[in-house]
Design a protein around this motif. Structure first.
Motif: not given
Length: 133
Positions: A89-92, A97-108, A118-128
């Motif tokens: 499952h993913e979480y924002t 300063g971002a106008r949208d959800r941005g690129a950072r996610r946690i996936v558990c 859980c895994y952290y991505s700061d580049d919208h799933y390009a890396s974890f």
């Protein structure tokens, strides 16, 4: 078949039999590498404060600030270990300063409210990076 992957920023090309690599048994780490887990790790204390807040929300079961928080993450990029659909499952993680959800996610992975896988991505799933305590 030789495999190469990154672990804590270090290129790993082989494992010692029965040894430990970064806290994982060589067999477990090899399985994760074969299943696609190619990222490193990040200590929870090293996460941005917004990510720590998101982890706390996950552990509490919400409420989440974004409608899409808690939805199934499909792992289409195959960067995380393979599991049945619905496992992740993913979480924002809000980006200041971002106008949208941005690129950072946690996936558990695993049961909801569980933060031990859980895994952290700061580049919208390009890396974890796997989050460790």
């Amino acid at each position: 078949m030789a495999r190469k992957w990154l672990r804590d920023g270090v290129l790993i090309a082989a494992l010692t039999v029965g040894g430990l690599v970064g806290g994982f048994s060589s067999g477990a780490w090899a399985r994760e590498a074969q299943e696609g887990q190619g990222g490193g790790t990040i200590a929870a204390a090293q996460l941005p404060p917004e990510a720590v807040s998101t982890l706390n929300l996950i552990a509490a079961g919400g409420p989440y600030p974004y409608e899409k928080d808690g939805v199934v993450f499909g792992n289409r990029e195959r960067l995380l270990p393979s599991h049945r659909r619905g496992y992740y499952h993913e979480y924002t993680v809000p980006t200041p300063g971002a106008r949208d959800r941005g690129a950072r996610r946690i996936v558990c992975g695993g049961p909801l409210r569980r933060t031990s896988n859980c895994y952290y991505s700061d580049d919208h799933y390009a890396s974890f990076n796997r989050i460790i305590e």
